[in-house]
Design a protein around this motif. Structure first.
Motif, PDB file in Angstrom:
ATOM      1  N   GLU A  67      85.651  33.240  98.516  1.00 37.15           N
ATOM      2  CA  GLU A  67      86.599  32.574  97.624  1.00 37.15           C
ATOM      3  C   GLU A  67      87.530  31.741  98.506  1.00 37.15           C
ATOM      4  O   GLU A  67      87.876  32.163  99.614  1.00 37.15           O
ATOM      5  N   VAL A  68      87.941  30.590  98.030  1.00 37.75           N
ATOM      6  CA  VAL A  68      88.850  29.738  98.797  1.00 37.75           C
ATOM      7  C   VAL A  68      90.183  29.676  98.069  1.00 37.75           C
ATOM      8  O   VAL A  68      90.231  29.463  96.853  1.00 37.75           O
ATOM      9  N   ARG A  69      91.248  29.881  98.830  1.00 34.34           N
ATOM     10  CA  ARG A  69      92.591  29.852  98.264  1.00 34.34           C
ATOM     11  C   ARG A  69      93.458  28.962  99.154  1.00 34.34           C
ATOM     12  O   ARG A  69      93.358  29.010 100.379  1.00 34.34           O
ATOM     13  N   PHE A  70      94.312  28.155  98.531  1.00 32.63           N
ATOM     14  CA  PHE A  70      95.200  27.259  99.262  1.00 32.63           C
ATOM     15  C   PHE A  70      96.621  27.817  99.215  1.00 32.63           C
ATOM     16  O   PHE A  70      97.188  28.001  98.146  1.00 32.63           O
ATOM     17  N   ASP A  71      97.153  28.107 100.407  1.00 28.02           N
ATOM     18  CA  ASP A  71      98.485  28.690 100.538  1.00 28.02           C
ATOM     19  C   ASP A  71      99.393  27.755 101.325  1.00 28.02           C
ATOM     20  O   ASP A  71      98.924  26.882 102.058  1.00 28.02           O
ATOM     21  N   ILE A  72     100.680  27.994 101.160  1.00 27.75           N
ATOM     22  CA  ILE A  72     101.685  27.328 101.993  1.00 27.75           C
ATOM     23  C   ILE A  72     102.551  28.419 102.607  1.00 27.75           C
ATOM     24  O   ILE A  72     102.925  29.372 101.917  1.00 27.75           O
ATOM     25  N   ILE A  73     102.836  28.278 103.878  1.00 27.47           N
ATOM     26  CA  ILE A  73     103.870  29.114 104.486  1.00 27.47           C
ATOM     27  C   ILE A  73     105.031  28.184 104.780  1.00 27.47           C
ATOM     28  O   ILE A  73     104.923  27.243 105.564  1.00 27.47           O
ATOM     29  N   ALA A  74     106.124  28.432 104.057  1.00 32.10           N
ATOM     30  CA  ALA A  74     107.336  27.618 104.173  1.00 32.10           C
ATOM     31  C   ALA A  74     108.311  28.335 105.101  1.00 32.10           C
ATOM     32  O   ALA A  74     108.647  29.497 104.876  1.00 32.10           O
ATOM     33  N   ILE A  75     108.740  27.631 106.135  1.00 34.16           N
ATOM     34  CA  ILE A  75     109.618  28.226 107.142  1.00 34.16           C
ATOM     35  C   ILE A  75     110.880  27.382 107.272  1.00 34.16           C
ATOM     36  O   ILE A  75     110.807  26.163 107.414  1.00 34.16           O
ATOM     37  N   THR A  76     112.009  28.063 107.201  1.00 32.34           N
ATOM     38  CA  THR A  76     113.283  27.410 107.477  1.00 32.34           C
ATOM     39  C   THR A  76     113.903  28.129 108.665  1.00 32.34           C
ATOM     40  O   THR A  76     114.127  29.341 108.615  1.00 32.34           O
ATOM     41  N   LEU A  77     114.117  27.377 109.722  1.00 34.48           N
ATOM     42  CA  LEU A  77     114.688  27.946 110.939  1.00 34.48           C
ATOM     43  C   LEU A  77     116.207  27.870 110.877  1.00 34.48           C
ATOM     44  O   LEU A  77     116.762  26.907 110.333  1.00 34.48           O
ATOM     45  N   PRO A  78     116.890  28.858 111.461  1.00 35.43           N
ATOM     46  CA  PRO A  78     118.351  28.798 111.486  1.00 35.43           C
ATOM     47  C   PRO A  78     118.807  27.638 112.365  1.00 35.43           C
ATOM     48  O   PRO A  78     118.155  27.298 113.351  1.00 35.43           O
ATOM     49  N   LYS A  79     119.908  27.035 111.988  1.00 37.75           N
ATOM     50  CA  LYS A  79     120.428  25.890 112.745  1.00 37.75           C
ATOM     51  C   LYS A  79     121.008  26.317 114.086  1.00 37.75           C
ATOM     52  O   LYS A  79     120.861  25.641 115.084  1.00 37.75           O
ATOM     53  N   SER A  80     121.658  27.460 114.098  1.00 33.87           N
ATOM     54  CA  SER A  80     122.299  27.894 115.336  1.00 33.87           C
ATOM     55  C   SER A  80     121.317  28.669 116.191  1.00 33.87           C
ATOM     56  O   SER A  80     120.266  29.096 115.737  1.00 33.87           O
ATOM     57  N   SER A  81     121.682  28.862 117.435  1.00 37.43           N
ATOM     58  CA  SER A  81     120.838  29.649 118.334  1.00 37.43           C
ATOM     59  C   SER A  81     121.265  31.110 118.336  1.00 37.43           C
ATOM     60  O   SER A  81     120.923  31.857 119.226  1.00 37.43           O
ATOM     61  N   ASN A  82     122.008  31.502 117.300  1.00 32.82           N
ATOM     62  CA  ASN A  82     122.458  32.880 117.167  1.00 32.82           C
ATOM     63  C   ASN A  82     121.241  33.783 116.988  1.00 32.82           C
ATOM     64  O   ASN A  82     120.478  33.639 116.043  1.00 32.82           O
ATOM     65  N   ALA A  83     121.074  34.714 117.905  1.00 31.62           N
ATOM     66  CA  ALA A  83     119.887  35.579 117.890  1.00 31.62           C
ATOM     67  C   ALA A  83     119.823  36.474 116.656  1.00 31.62           C
ATOM     68  O   ALA A  83     118.754  36.951 116.296  1.00 31.62           O
ATOM     69  N   SER A  84     120.966  36.708 116.003  1.00 35.62           N
ATOM     70  CA  SER A  84     120.947  37.577 114.821  1.00 35.62           C
ATOM     71  C   SER A  84     120.390  36.864 113.591  1.00 35.62           C
ATOM     72  O   SER A  84     119.979  37.506 112.641  1.00 35.62           O
ATOM     73  N   GLU A  85     120.378  35.536 113.612  1.00 31.61           N
ATOM     74  CA  GLU A  85     119.825  34.778 112.491  1.00 31.61           C
ATOM     75  C   GLU A  85     118.317  34.673 112.652  1.00 31.61           C
ATOM     76  O   GLU A  85     117.810  34.225 113.669  1.00 31.61           O
ATOM     77  N   LYS A  86     117.599  35.097 111.644  1.00 32.91           N
ATOM     78  CA  LYS A  86     116.138  35.074 111.667  1.00 32.91           C
ATOM     79  C   LYS A  86     115.631  33.896 110.836  1.00 32.91           C
ATOM     80  O   LYS A  86     116.266  33.497 109.864  1.00 32.91           O
ATOM     81  N   PRO A  87     114.465  33.382 111.195  1.00 28.76           N
ATOM     82  CA  PRO A  87     113.870  32.333 110.370  1.00 28.76           C
ATOM     83  C   PRO A  87     113.505  32.896 108.993  1.00 28.76           C
ATOM     84  O   PRO A  87     113.215  34.081 108.858  1.00 28.76           O
ATOM     85  N   SER A  88     113.526  32.046 108.002  1.00 30.52           N
ATOM     86  CA  SER A  88     113.090  32.416 106.660  1.00 30.52           C
ATOM     87  C   SER A  88     111.631  31.995 106.519  1.00 30.52           C
ATOM     88  O   SER A  88     111.307  30.826 106.689  1.00 30.52           O
ATOM     89  N   LEU A  89     110.748  32.971 106.237  1.00 36.72           N
ATOM     90  CA  LEU A  89     109.329  32.689 106.046  1.00 36.72           C
ATOM     91  C   LEU A  89     108.938  33.103 104.641  1.00 36.72           C
ATOM     92  O   LEU A  89     109.217  34.224 104.225  1.00 36.72           O
ATOM     93  N   GLU A  90     108.307  32.185 103.933  1.00 33.52           N
ATOM     94  CA  GLU A  90     107.841  32.480 102.577  1.00 33.52           C
ATOM     95  C   GLU A  90     106.363  32.107 102.481  1.00 33.52           C
ATOM     96  O   GLU A  90     105.992  30.955 102.698  1.00 33.52           O
ATOM     97  N   HIS A  91     105.532  33.105 102.189  1.00 31.35           N
ATOM     98  CA  HIS A  91     104.090  32.882 102.051  1.00 31.35           C
ATOM     99  C   HIS A  91     103.789  32.687 100.569  1.00 31.35           C
ATOM    100  O   HIS A  91     103.865  33.621  99.785  1.00 31.35           O
ATOM    101  N   LEU A  92     103.449  31.477 100.203  1.00 27.88           N
ATOM    102  CA  LEU A  92     103.143  31.130  98.818  1.00 27.88           C
ATOM    103  C   LEU A  92     101.631  31.106  98.639  1.00 27.88           C
ATOM    104  O   LEU A  92     100.959  30.152  99.033  1.00 27.88           O
ATOM    105  N   GLU A  93     101.093  32.194  98.106  1.00 31.74           N
ATOM    106  CA  GLU A  93      99.654  32.263  97.868  1.00 31.74           C
ATOM    107  C   GLU A  93      99.309  31.454  96.625  1.00 31.74           C
ATOM    108  O   GLU A  93     100.088  31.371  95.690  1.00 31.74           O
ATOM    109  N   ASN A  94      98.124  30.858  96.641  1.00 34.41           N
ATOM    110  CA  ASN A  94      97.702  29.993  95.535  1.00 34.41           C
ATOM    111  C   ASN A  94      98.749  28.932  95.232  1.00 34.41           C
ATOM    112  O   ASN A  94      99.109  28.702  94.078  1.00 34.41           O
ATOM    113  N   ALA A  95      99.233  28.296  96.278  1.00 32.19           N
ATOM    114  CA  ALA A  95     100.316  27.313  96.137  1.00 32.19           C
ATOM    115  C   ALA A  95      99.871  26.075  95.354  1.00 32.19           C
ATOM    116  O   ALA A  95     100.680  25.449  94.684  1.00 32.19           O
ATOM    117  N   PHE A  96      98.601  25.747  95.455  1.00 32.25           N
ATOM    118  CA  PHE A  96      98.075  24.642  94.670  1.00 32.25           C
ATOM    119  C   PHE A  96      96.594  24.863  94.465  1.00 32.25           C
ATOM    120  O   PHE A  96      95.966  25.664  95.150  1.00 32.25           O
TER     121      PHE A  96
END
Length: 124
Positions: free
Chosen positions: A92-121
């Protein structure tokens, strides 16, 4: 390497880590066919996941997934059709998107935001 290329490479590395944590087998990264590049081809069970990775430093101009254009979708569908045929896959073939927003600062406590959108289109 240009800053946007470095950002994209970092995003793809984060996406691969996420997929591995979720139990995916990474088949290829940056697979190309004609004018199309597929960021990640991964398999989980009986599904071939075609992953488009979009990385941004801010959602100010829109969420990362908003930048997957109809033209990009068309190129991905064409490329994946060729990949499935070349590899003689019966998955089966599925098209996904992984959307990533990186923190602006270099503060190590801030983690990137990762969202896995299965069947995105869907392809037609």
């Amino acid at each position: 390497m240009a800053t946007h290329n470095e950002l994209g490479k970092l995003g793809e590395e984060l996406a691969v880590e996420l997929l591995l944590q979720k139990g995916y087998l990474i088949l290829h990264t940056n697979w190309t066919f004609q004018k199309a590049e597929v960021d990640i081809l991964a398999q989980k069970e009986n599904t071939l996941a075609v992953i488009e990775v979009k990385t941004r430093t801010s959602a100010h101009f829109g969420d990362p997934q908003d930048f997957v254009t109809p033209k990009k979708i068309q190129l991905l569908v064409k490329a994946v059709s060729a990949y499935v045929e070349q590899q003689n896959l019966d998955l089966e073939v599925r098209f996904d998107i992984i959307a990533i927003t990186l923190p602006k600062s270099s503060n190590a406590s801030e983690k990137p935001s990762l969202e896995h959108l299965e069947n995105a289109f869907y392809h037609f």
